[in-house]
Design an enzyme around this catalytic site. Structure first.
Site, short mmCIF file in Angstrom:
data_model
loop_
_atom_site.label_atom_id
_atom_site.label_comp_id
_atom_site.label_asym_id
_atom_site.label_seq_id
_atom_site.Cartn_x
_atom_site.Cartn_y
_atom_site.Cartn_z
N SER A 7 0.95 -1.02 -0.02
CA SER A 7 0.20 0.28 -0.14
C SER A 7 0.87 1.61 -0.24
CB SER A 7 -0.86 0.09 1.20
OG SER A 7 -1.97 1.52 1.40
N HIS A 31 -1.30 -1.52 -4.53
CA HIS A 31 -2.52 -1.17 -3.97
C HIS A 31 -2.26 0.20 -3.39
CE1 HIS A 31 -6.02 -1.70 -0.84
NE2 HIS A 31 -5.69 -1.39 -0.80
N ASP A 33 -4.58 3.40 -1.82
CA ASP A 33 -6.11 3.93 -0.50
C ASP A 33 -6.05 5.37 -1.13
OD1 ASP A 33 -6.43 1.82 0.86
OD2 ASP A 33 -3.97 1.81 1.24
N MET A 35 -8.69 8.18 0.84
CA MET A 35 -9.60 8.82 1.58
C MET A 35 -10.17 9.74 1.49
SD MET A 35 -7.00 7.20 4.97
CE MET A 35 -6.34 5.52 4.61
N HIS A 64 -7.84 1.74 -4.23
CA HIS A 64 -9.62 1.10 -2.90
C HIS A 64 -9.90 2.81 -2.37
CE1 HIS A 64 -9.79 -0.33 1.47
NE2 HIS A 64 -11.09 0.28 1.00
N MET A 66 -12.01 4.39 -0.21
CA MET A 66 -13.05 4.76 0.45
C MET A 66 -13.05 6.44 1.00
SD MET A 66 -9.89 3.47 3.49
CE MET A 66 -8.26 3.38 1.78
N MET A 138 -11.86 -6.03 4.16
CA MET A 138 -11.33 -5.19 5.25
C MET A 138 -10.42 -5.71 7.14
SD MET A 138 -10.47 -2.15 4.04
CE MET A 138 -9.33 -1.50 5.06
N PHE A 144 -6.69 4.42 8.20
CA PHE A 144 -4.69 4.23 8.59
C PHE A 144 -4.73 3.34 8.60
CE2 PHE A 144 -7.87 6.98 11.15
CZ PHE A 144 -7.35 8.72 11.27
N GLY A 146 -1.34 0.87 10.26
CA GLY A 146 -0.75 0.66 11.11
C GLY A 146 -1.74 -0.14 12.46
N ASP A 176 -7.02 -6.61 3.55
CA ASP A 176 -6.57 -5.42 3.84
C ASP A 176 -6.36 -4.90 5.24
OD1 ASP A 176 -5.25 -2.71 3.35
OD2 ASP A 176 -7.32 -2.24 2.24
N SER A 199 2.25 -0.60 6.29
CA SER A 199 3.40 -0.45 7.17
C SER A 199 4.57 -1.83 7.19
CB SER A 199 2.59 -0.56 8.58
OG SER A 199 1.88 -1.33 8.84
C1 DX5 Z 1 -6.84 0.98 5.72
C2 DX5 Z 1 -5.85 0.77 4.37
C3 DX5 Z 1 -4.91 0.03 4.33
C4 DX5 Z 1 -3.71 0.55 5.00
C5 DX5 Z 1 -3.20 -1.15 5.53
O1 DX5 Z 1 -7.42 2.10 5.96
O2 DX5 Z 1 -7.10 0.77 3.42
O3 DX5 Z 1 -5.22 -0.52 3.37
O4 DX5 Z 1 -2.60 1.23 4.39
O5 DX5 Z 1 -1.88 -0.73 5.80
P1 DX5 Z 1 -1.70 -1.57 6.77
O6 DX5 Z 1 -1.05 -2.82 6.61
O7 DX5 Z 1 -0.46 -0.93 7.69
O8 DX5 Z 1 -2.16 -2.27 8.34
ZN ZN Z 2 -6.56 -0.69 1.15
#
Ligand code: DX5
Ligand code: ZN
Length: 214
Positions: A7, A31, A33, A35, A64, A66, A138, A144, A146, A176, A199
């Site tokens: 990601s 990937h 993300d 937001m 992805h 969101m 999910m 977020f 981590g 994810d 992360s």
């Molecule tokens: C969370 C994201 C993920 C995120 C995964 O809202 O959709 O793609 O970046 O991060 P880690 O692998 O750190 O949980």
């Molecule tokens: Zn994602």
């Protein structure tokens, strides 16, 4: 073969092109993300960043979204070069709206996917399963990187594996959130096709971290 999709959210932006180059040689997908600060309590980046990534890679870019207005946002990211768009079932009013977005994405020649948050059941997306290329489960609350992996998500993965087999559907199953060497192993055992990891991949040696997920 499992696909590893790092990601971009966790990428070190001061080493942008260098790290994309490492992904080019070691990852399967990228990937991305998106937001909006409304559907989730965080803001990431817009289509311009995807355009920059696309200049540096030929890897499949899995976007992805969101966001509260998936139809508009899908268009912007398809224009910027997305290879797949996965959007949240929680962001639409009903299945008709979801199918309309799926049809739109398909008409642009892009792969489509539906995403479920931890509290959403597979039953809620069942009428869409035939139409999508990807189902994204999910394993954390979106917003977020981590966070800690939620083990209940594996039940949904197993459900999706069974449904795909019994109904002869074709979607890939993606997971994810909170993926590392150990949770990745559990997800693979449950039947996941694509592991998203943020992360874990970017913290330390990217090449070794990706290898440990395979
Ligand atoms: C969370 C994201 C993920 C995120 C995964 O809202 O959709 O793609 O970046 O991060 P880690 O692998 O750190 O949980
Ligand atoms: Zn994602």
């Amino acid at each position: 073969m499992i696909k590893i999709a790092p990601s971009v959210l966790s990428l070190d932006f001061s080493k942008f092109s260098e790290q994309i180059e490492v992904l080019n040689n070691h990852a399967d997908w990228i990937h991305f993300d998106v937001m909006d600060g409304h559907f989730v309590p965080n803001i990431s980046y817009g289509p311009k960043v995807l355009e920059e990534v696309k200049k540096l890679t030929t890897l499949f870019c899995d976007v992805h979204i969101m966001v509260s207005n998936p139809k508009d946002v899908a268009k912007w990211f398809i224009d910027a070069g997305a290879d797949s768009i996965t959007f949240h079932i929680e962001a639409v009013e009903n299945h008709f709206e979801a199918l309309e977005i799926i049809e739109y994405i398909k008409s642009r020649g892009v792969k489509t996917g539906i995403v479920v948050k931890p509290k959403t059941t597979i039953q809620e997306i069942q009428p869409l399963l035939k139409a999508v290329d990807i189902v994204l489960v999910m394993s954390v609350e979106p917003g977020f990187g981590g966070q800690t992996f939620m083990h209940d998500s594996l039940i949904k993965v197993k459900e999706l594996v069974k449904l795909r087999e019994s109904l002869d559907y074709n979607y890939l199953i993606e997971i994810d959130g909170g993926i590392d060497k150990d949770t990745g192993k559990l997800a693979k055992a449950a039947g996941v096709d694509i592991l998203v990891a943020g992360s874990y991949v970017f913290n330390g040696n990217i090449v070794e971290n990706i290898k440990s997920l395979r």
